[in-house]
Design a protein around this motif. Structure first.
Motif, short mmCIF file in Angstrom:
data_model
loop_
_atom_site.label_atom_id
_atom_site.label_comp_id
_atom_site.label_asym_id
_atom_site.label_seq_id
_atom_site.Cartn_x
_atom_site.Cartn_y
_atom_site.Cartn_z
N GLN A 123 0.83 -1.20 0.00
CA GLN A 123 0.00 0.00 0.00
C GLN A 123 0.87 1.26 0.00
N LEU A 124 1.94 1.22 0.80
CA LEU A 124 2.84 2.37 0.86
C LEU A 124 3.46 2.64 -0.50
N LEU A 125 3.91 1.59 -1.17
CA LEU A 125 4.50 1.76 -2.49
C LEU A 125 3.49 2.31 -3.48
N GLU A 126 2.24 1.87 -3.37
CA GLU A 126 1.20 2.34 -4.27
C GLU A 126 0.94 3.83 -4.07
N LYS A 127 0.95 4.28 -2.82
CA LYS A 127 0.62 5.67 -2.51
C LYS A 127 1.81 6.62 -2.59
N HIS A 128 2.99 6.13 -2.16
CA HIS A 128 4.13 7.04 -2.00
C HIS A 128 5.40 6.55 -2.69
N GLY A 129 5.26 5.54 -3.54
CA GLY A 129 6.46 4.95 -4.14
C GLY A 129 7.27 5.88 -5.01
N GLU A 130 6.67 6.95 -5.49
CA GLU A 130 7.40 7.89 -6.34
C GLU A 130 8.25 8.87 -5.54
N GLU A 131 8.07 8.89 -4.23
CA GLU A 131 8.81 9.84 -3.39
C GLU A 131 10.22 9.31 -3.13
N ALA A 132 11.20 10.13 -3.41
CA ALA A 132 12.59 9.70 -3.29
C ALA A 132 12.95 9.28 -1.87
N THR A 133 12.47 10.02 -0.88
CA THR A 133 12.82 9.68 0.51
C THR A 133 12.25 8.32 0.90
N ILE A 134 11.05 8.03 0.41
CA ILE A 134 10.43 6.73 0.70
C ILE A 134 11.23 5.61 0.04
N ARG A 135 11.55 5.81 -1.21
CA ARG A 135 12.31 4.77 -1.92
C ARG A 135 13.69 4.56 -1.30
N ASP A 136 14.33 5.62 -0.87
CA ASP A 136 15.64 5.48 -0.23
C ASP A 136 15.54 4.67 1.05
N LEU A 137 14.50 4.93 1.85
CA LEU A 137 14.32 4.18 3.09
C LEU A 137 13.99 2.72 2.82
N ILE A 138 13.21 2.45 1.79
CA ILE A 138 12.90 1.06 1.45
C ILE A 138 14.16 0.31 1.03
N VAL A 139 14.99 0.94 0.22
CA VAL A 139 16.24 0.30 -0.21
C VAL A 139 17.15 0.07 1.00
N LEU A 140 17.18 1.02 1.94
CA LEU A 140 17.95 0.80 3.17
C LEU A 140 17.38 -0.40 3.93
N GLY A 141 16.05 -0.48 4.03
CA GLY A 141 15.44 -1.61 4.72
C GLY A 141 15.73 -2.93 4.04
N ILE A 142 15.78 -2.93 2.71
CA ILE A 142 16.13 -4.15 1.97
C ILE A 142 17.56 -4.57 2.29
N ASN A 143 18.48 -3.62 2.27
CA ASN A 143 19.87 -3.95 2.59
C ASN A 143 20.02 -4.37 4.03
N HIS A 144 19.25 -3.77 4.91
CA HIS A 144 19.25 -4.17 6.31
C HIS A 144 18.80 -5.63 6.44
N GLU A 145 17.75 -6.00 5.71
CA GLU A 145 17.28 -7.38 5.78
C GLU A 145 18.30 -8.34 5.20
N GLN A 146 19.00 -7.93 4.15
CA GLN A 146 20.04 -8.79 3.60
C GLN A 146 21.17 -9.02 4.61
N ASN A 200 26.12 6.39 -7.91
CA ASN A 200 24.79 6.94 -7.66
C ASN A 200 23.81 5.96 -7.04
N SER A 201 24.14 4.66 -7.01
CA SER A 201 23.23 3.69 -6.42
C SER A 201 23.46 3.61 -4.92
N PHE A 202 22.81 2.64 -4.29
CA PHE A 202 22.82 2.58 -2.82
C PHE A 202 24.20 2.27 -2.25
N CYS A 203 24.50 2.87 -1.11
CA CYS A 203 25.60 2.45 -0.26
C CYS A 203 25.23 2.83 1.17
N PHE A 204 25.92 2.25 2.13
CA PHE A 204 25.74 2.66 3.52
C PHE A 204 26.52 3.95 3.78
N ASP A 205 26.08 4.69 4.80
CA ASP A 205 26.71 5.98 5.07
C ASP A 205 28.18 5.84 5.43
#
Length: 421
Positions: A123-146, A200-205
């Motif tokens: 639902q979040l992706l459907e409503k807010h998936g175009e927002e950069a901050t949301i997508r960045d946090l999701i990618v962080l969460g994916i890497n966290h789960e990995q 330009n792609s994901f990395c940790f801080d």
């Protein structure tokens, strides 16, 4: 077991696919387990598998769903306390040492919690998936789960090793490779070099900012240290020769009665693996050694451990591929075919002599995930390269893992280095 794709993704559809793949991989890792296996905590550093499954869901719930979906209802309000790890700005948490006491929620309830979070993430992706901050946090969460997928496997290995039955997680999958190549040294770059992430792609801080370092003339070993070479160190009195050890290392082996790597049997002929007890293969990389043991072996050999700047500059231009989770080996292999530096990625994490500190110019991220990396930049050591249970696509050239000097339940190994005149 399917592996997770690289984090270079485009658009909402790409994020959704990567999220689903990652969540499914976590469940696939659990397929060989029985419910009884999900609850055990065999030492402080090990978390029960059930806790990993819940905590990774807690991450998405706390940092994305609760702040961004006004009508979101928590699956269970008490889970915020049970499955927080170390985020003090979020709230209090159940003591780490007592995670194994959590017989409830059940495994079934934990799976229901994951499904609840997944439903609302859609639902979040459907409503807010175009927002950069949301997508960045999701990618962080994916890497966290990995990261937790790797921990799930290293932790269950330790749990099974403490069982007198020495159960197997997976069927034996013998290495297809033969004897390693001769140990040689390859000269590295010298002078002023740059390390750190600059794409330009994901990395940790903790991988930024890119910065300059100075390297003296040096060389790195072409491959990892093998079991056979490490056995020679043991048989030559490596664990009883005081002068080989750092002071804290000597105190640790005396206190813990260490005389061999974790999971080696006393006869130095067998080792416990995720496929159960099996003969020790002299050709495979030694693993499950602490920084103290890696450093002592390097001294005994007449060499040293590499710095992370030496490692990164040497690995620059090398394809990030190797024996990762997706191969299904779940164990280091002796694949050293080819010229130049081998085994840079996969097989074992490689200890460096670099302390885990911030890079020059590092700035702590703002927001709720500011506690992710920065506060751990003290008293730990950097490791590079990934291991045989690191999810495919998760490691990078600039990836900085870090552990305490006494830690050895992770798949940690040794690459030697030396100074050159």
């Amino acid at each position: 077991m399917s592996s997770t794709a690289h984090q270079s993704v485009d658009g909402v559809a790409g994020i959704r696919t990567l999220y689903r793949q990652t969540r499914q991989t976590s469940l696939a890792i659990c397929d060989p387990l029985q419910d009884e296996d999900f609850v055990v905590q065999s030492m402080l550093e090990v978390s029960p598998t059930k806790w990993h499954l819940a905590h990774t869901s807690w991450f998405f719930e706390n940092f994305l769903l609760k702040p961004r979906l006004p009508d979101y209802r928590e699956f269970n309000k008490q889970f915020g306390f049970l499955f927080n790890s170390y985020y003090y700005t979020v709230g209090s948490m159940h003591q780490r040492a007592e995670r194994g006491m959590l017989t409830r929620p059940t495994v079934a309830e934990t799976r229901q919690y994951r499904a609840h979070v997944d439903e609302h993430m859609e639902q979040l992706l459907e409503k807010h998936g175009e927002e950069a901050t949301i997508r960045d946090l999701i990618v962080l969460g994916i890497n966290h789960e990995q990261q937790h997928q790797e921990l799930m496997l290293t932790d269950i290995k330790h749990v099974f090793s403490r069982n007198p039955l020495l159960p197997a997680y997976s069927q034996p999958n013998p290495s297809p490779f033969s004897a390693p190549t001769e140990l040689t040294f390859i000269s590295g770059k010298k002078g002023v070099v740059e390390i750190g992430y600059n794409e330009n792609s994901f990395c940790f801080d903790n991988e930024k900012p890119r910065h300059q370092q100075v390297l003296i003339p040096h060389a790195l070993a072409n491959r990892l240290v093998t079991n056979g070479e490490y056995r020679e160190f043991i048989q030559d009195g490596g664990y009883t020769t005081t002068e080989l050890w750092l002071s804290d290392g000597w105190a640790t082996i005396c206190e813990q009665n260490w005389s061999r790597p974790l999971y080696w049997m006393e006869d130095l002929q067998q080792e416990f693996t995720l496929s159960g007890l099996r003969p020790l293969n002299d050709n495979e990389p030694v693993c499950h050694v602490s920084y103290f043991e890696a450093d002592a072996f390097a001294r005994w050999s007449g060499y040293r451990l590499p710095t992370e700047a030496e490692w990164e500059t040497a690995a620059t231009g090398t394809e990030v591929s190797g024996n990762f989770l997706g191969t299904g080996q779940f164990h280091p292999t002796s694949n050293t075919a080819g010229k130049g530096l081998q085994q840079l990625f996969g097989d074992t994490w490689e200890w460096t002599q670099s302390p885990y500190v911030c890079y020059p110019g590092y700035k702590l991220p703002q927001g709720p995930t500011s506690e992710y990396n920065g506060k751990f930049m003290c008293n730990q050591w950097v490791l590079r390269g990934g291991s045989c249970v690191t999810p495919d696509g998760h490691a990078r050239l600039t990836y900085r893992n870090f552990f305490y000097a006494h830690d050895r339940w992770q798949f940690t190994g040794i690459r030697l280095a030396k100074d050159c005149s």
